[in-house]
Design a protein around this motif. Sequence first.
Motif, PDB file in Angstrom:
ATOM      1  N   ASP A  44       0.875  -1.039   0.076  1.00  0.00           N
ATOM      2  CA  ASP A  44      -0.010   0.034   0.076  1.00  0.00           C
ATOM      3  C   ASP A  44       0.942   1.145  -0.066  1.00  0.00           C
ATOM      4  O   ASP A  44       1.332   1.637   0.959  1.00  0.00           O
ATOM      5  CB  ASP A  44      -0.828  -0.004   1.157  1.00  0.00           C
ATOM      6  CG  ASP A  44      -2.159  -1.003   1.191  1.00  0.00           C
ATOM      7  OD1 ASP A  44      -2.392  -1.327   0.040  1.00  0.00           O
ATOM      8  OD2 ASP A  44      -2.572  -1.569   2.161  1.00  0.00           O
ATOM      9  N   TYR A  70      -7.267  -3.533  -4.779  1.00  0.00           N
ATOM     10  CA  TYR A  70      -7.891  -2.274  -5.382  1.00  0.00           C
ATOM     11  C   TYR A  70      -9.486  -2.060  -5.066  1.00  0.00           C
ATOM     12  O   TYR A  70     -10.093  -3.447  -5.216  1.00  0.00           O
ATOM     13  CB  TYR A  70      -7.915  -2.087  -6.893  1.00  0.00           C
ATOM     14  CG  TYR A  70      -8.813  -0.934  -7.596  1.00  0.00           C
ATOM     15  CD1 TYR A  70      -8.223   0.229  -7.161  1.00  0.00           C
ATOM     16  CD2 TYR A  70     -10.091  -1.369  -7.928  1.00  0.00           C
ATOM     17  CE1 TYR A  70      -8.825   1.337  -7.875  1.00  0.00           C
ATOM     18  CE2 TYR A  70     -10.541  -0.296  -8.628  1.00  0.00           C
ATOM     19  CZ  TYR A  70     -10.308   1.152  -8.507  1.00  0.00           C
ATOM     20  OH  TYR A  70     -10.920   2.107  -8.897  1.00  0.00           O
ATOM     21  N   PHE A  90      -3.810   1.961 -10.833  1.00  0.00           N
ATOM     22  CA  PHE A  90      -3.223   0.983  -9.728  1.00  0.00           C
ATOM     23  C   PHE A  90      -2.573  -0.035  -9.892  1.00  0.00           C
ATOM     24  O   PHE A  90      -1.393  -0.372  -9.415  1.00  0.00           O
ATOM     25  CB  PHE A  90      -4.643   0.566  -8.736  1.00  0.00           C
ATOM     26  CG  PHE A  90      -4.334   0.028  -7.410  1.00  0.00           C
ATOM     27  CD1 PHE A  90      -4.183   0.968  -6.258  1.00  0.00           C
ATOM     28  CD2 PHE A  90      -3.797  -1.337  -6.973  1.00  0.00           C
ATOM     29  CE1 PHE A  90      -4.027   0.392  -4.940  1.00  0.00           C
ATOM     30  CE2 PHE A  90      -3.731  -1.662  -5.805  1.00  0.00           C
ATOM     31  CZ  PHE A  90      -3.821  -0.878  -4.759  1.00  0.00           C
ATOM     32  N   HIS A  93       1.067   0.655 -10.882  1.00  0.00           N
ATOM     33  CA  HIS A  93       2.039   0.872  -9.790  1.00  0.00           C
ATOM     34  C   HIS A  93       2.267  -0.410  -9.151  1.00  0.00           C
ATOM     35  O   HIS A  93       3.389  -0.831  -8.931  1.00  0.00           O
ATOM     36  CB  HIS A  93       1.196   1.494  -8.749  1.00  0.00           C
ATOM     37  CG  HIS A  93       1.091   3.002  -9.235  1.00  0.00           C
ATOM     38  ND1 HIS A  93       0.123   3.880  -8.662  1.00  0.00           N
ATOM     39  CD2 HIS A  93       1.564   3.821 -10.007  1.00  0.00           C
ATOM     40  CE1 HIS A  93       0.187   4.925  -8.984  1.00  0.00           C
ATOM     41  NE2 HIS A  93       0.816   4.854  -9.837  1.00  0.00           N
TER      42      HIS A  93
END
Length: 294
Positions: A44, A70, A90, A93
Amino acid sequence: MRGRLAVNPVGYWLTDGVADRSKRVLGAAYTELAEIGFRAVKADVPDDMDAAEYLPWLTSFGPEPAISLYSGTFDDPARHAEQAEAARVFAAHQASFGQAYCMISTFGPGTPRTDRPAVGAGCTAGRLAAVVDGVGQACAAMRSEGVTAALHQHVGGWVETEHEVRTVLGDIGPDLLAFGPNVGHLAWAGVDVPSFLRAYADRIVAVHIKDLFTARITGAATDEPDYRRATRPGRLWAEPGRGRLDLAGCLAALPDRFDGDLMIEVDVPALPLRESHETAYDWALAVLPESVRR
């Protein structure tokens, strides 16, 4: 089994329903969890950090990045494209952290099920079809970044009951959607967890391990209808091994070839924070094979 022990530090950054995912809070959590012995943590990115800075910052504490999640509600077709793009970013990443999978959940702000958790409140064929479509679009967007989504059902979200989980996994094929179950939330929703895991064993790529005081499930679903009241400290969630969920049966239901993350998750510790995670780690040392604990 060749999986990997991991931990979600949610108990560190979520207090009384208020989230603080700052560098200060997560850094302190990673320091303590590494001292306890955990070598992998849920990936995270702190809210006050650029994703490009995250991996070297995380590994400076010792742990590796483990499967993340997510979240979106996915019930509003007008927002499907927007949420798919957010899921893609997301996933990009997560791919940069070396992740091949990312869980996807329908638990998020705006779902009325937190008022009546674990009973499939407000389920209609139309809403469920909209959720399936939205999740499917997000899965395709994540796949475009080389990341495969894994359904993570969650009490309080639009996919919480056995019927809803089966529908989503049935309507979205394994080429786009794997399965990343949360055993505690399955149990809270009244599912026979080991049997359910066996039914979808070929799609499971990671598991959130929770324990719970199962004698209190009925009370949590009726006497305490509000999600936060039902999950007050010591009421529902327990550290692994301290509750009554058949965790041994859950682990035995996983296929021999399983090599994903087994992620300890204690949303609301029943013990003081460090003791809670020490207890969970000691359980893992006693129960999981050496190949997982490495």
